[in-house]
Design a protein around this motif. Structure first.
Motif, PDB file in Angstrom:
ATOM      1  N   SER A 110     129.600  68.385  16.464  1.00  0.00           N
ATOM      2  CA  SER A 110     128.150  68.280  16.313  1.00  0.00           C
ATOM      3  C   SER A 110     127.736  66.843  16.011  1.00  0.00           C
ATOM      4  N   GLY A 111     126.487  66.520  16.355  1.00  0.00           N
ATOM      5  CA  GLY A 111     125.979  65.188  16.078  1.00  0.00           C
ATOM      6  C   GLY A 111     125.957  64.881  14.596  1.00  0.00           C
TER       7      GLY A 111
ATOM      8  N   VAL B 274     123.954  62.415  19.878  1.00  0.00           N
ATOM      9  CA  VAL B 274     124.269  63.719  20.467  1.00  0.00           C
ATOM     10  C   VAL B 274     125.123  63.561  21.720  1.00  0.00           C
TER      11      VAL B 274
END
Length: 245
Positions: free
Chosen positions: A169-170, A160
């Motif tokens: 986004s992760g 993250v």
């Protein structure tokens, strides 16, 4: 048919993340405009007349409902999806009154947002002829992530953390690592750390536990296990082999 999309949300991570996700996964939206507040959203909406809008309800200066109201006054009718962290019926009522097609509650995945936007476009505008992923952009994000890892490998990094620095986004960064590098994020990070650990072991200045901490591990035993997994030998064995050489 290429479309214009306006994304308005005062949360940078959400706004930028959704925008980049859409750009990476489709060429359908050839223009994506971003606004961090309602006033900017209204200005962009009036200037560019987007085909679709993704609006957060609560934004500084003007909210999402205000943006829809101004669109109606101007005689514009973009397909609108309201995105909100507020599960309150009055917002949904107002949004529907001004023509919103959907009302989504946060948190919501970027993939779900894109799917909904495509469904709305298919229904009200026309079906998309083709959809492609820009591999050059994927390579760019992976390269930026690699660069950040190389500069911060000694710190307590997470998927993250790196994804936020890159602006996606992760989950999506994880997918890109697997597809582009044929390894997961943790495996790549460990590989970078172990390569730097090898340099320290070759210099023979520091003890193993000191090296472990210098390259980002907080447990010497875990460092040794990862080292053996990557190099096929323990840190001690590697050090001795370098001394013999």
């Amino acid at each position: 048919m290429s479309l214009k999309l306006l994304i308005a949300d005062d949360e940078d991570i959400i706004r930028n993340g959704v925008s980049k996700y859409i750009q990476l996964h489709t060429n359908r939206f050839d223009r994506i405009y971003e606004a961090a507040d309602g006033k900017t959203a209204i200005e962009l909406m009036l200037k560019y007349e987007p085909d679709l809008m993704l609006l957060d309800v609560q934004m500084p200066i003007n909210n999402g409902i205000d943006v829809m109201r101004e669109a109606q006054k101007a005689g514009l009718h973009p397909l609108t999806v309201i995105l909100s962290g507020y599960d309150e019926f009055q917002y949904a009522q107002q949004a529907l009154r001004f023509g919103a097609k959907e009302y989504l509650l946060k948190p919501v995945r970027a993939s779900d947002i894109l799917r909904l936007l495509n469904e709305l476009a298919d229904t009200y505008i026309g079906k998309e002829e083709s959809e492609t992923v820009d591999q050059a952009q994927v390579n760019h994000f992976v390269s930026e992530a690699q660069k950040y890892i190389e500069e911060h490998y000694s710190e307590p990094l997470t998927l993250v953390d790196v994804a936020e620095q890159v602006g996606i986004s992760g989950g999506y960064l994880s997918m890109m690592f697997s597809q582009t590098l044929q390894m997961g994020f943790v495996d790549y990070l460990n590989q970078v750390r172990i390569e730097h650990a090898c340099t320290y072991l070759e210099q023979n200045f520091f003890k193993n536990y000191e090296i472990a901490y210098r390259v980002g591990f907080r447990d010497e035993k875990y460092f040794s296990r990862v080292f053996k997994k990557v190099k096929g030998q323990t840190p001690r064995e590697y050090r001795l082999s370098q001394q013999k050489n």
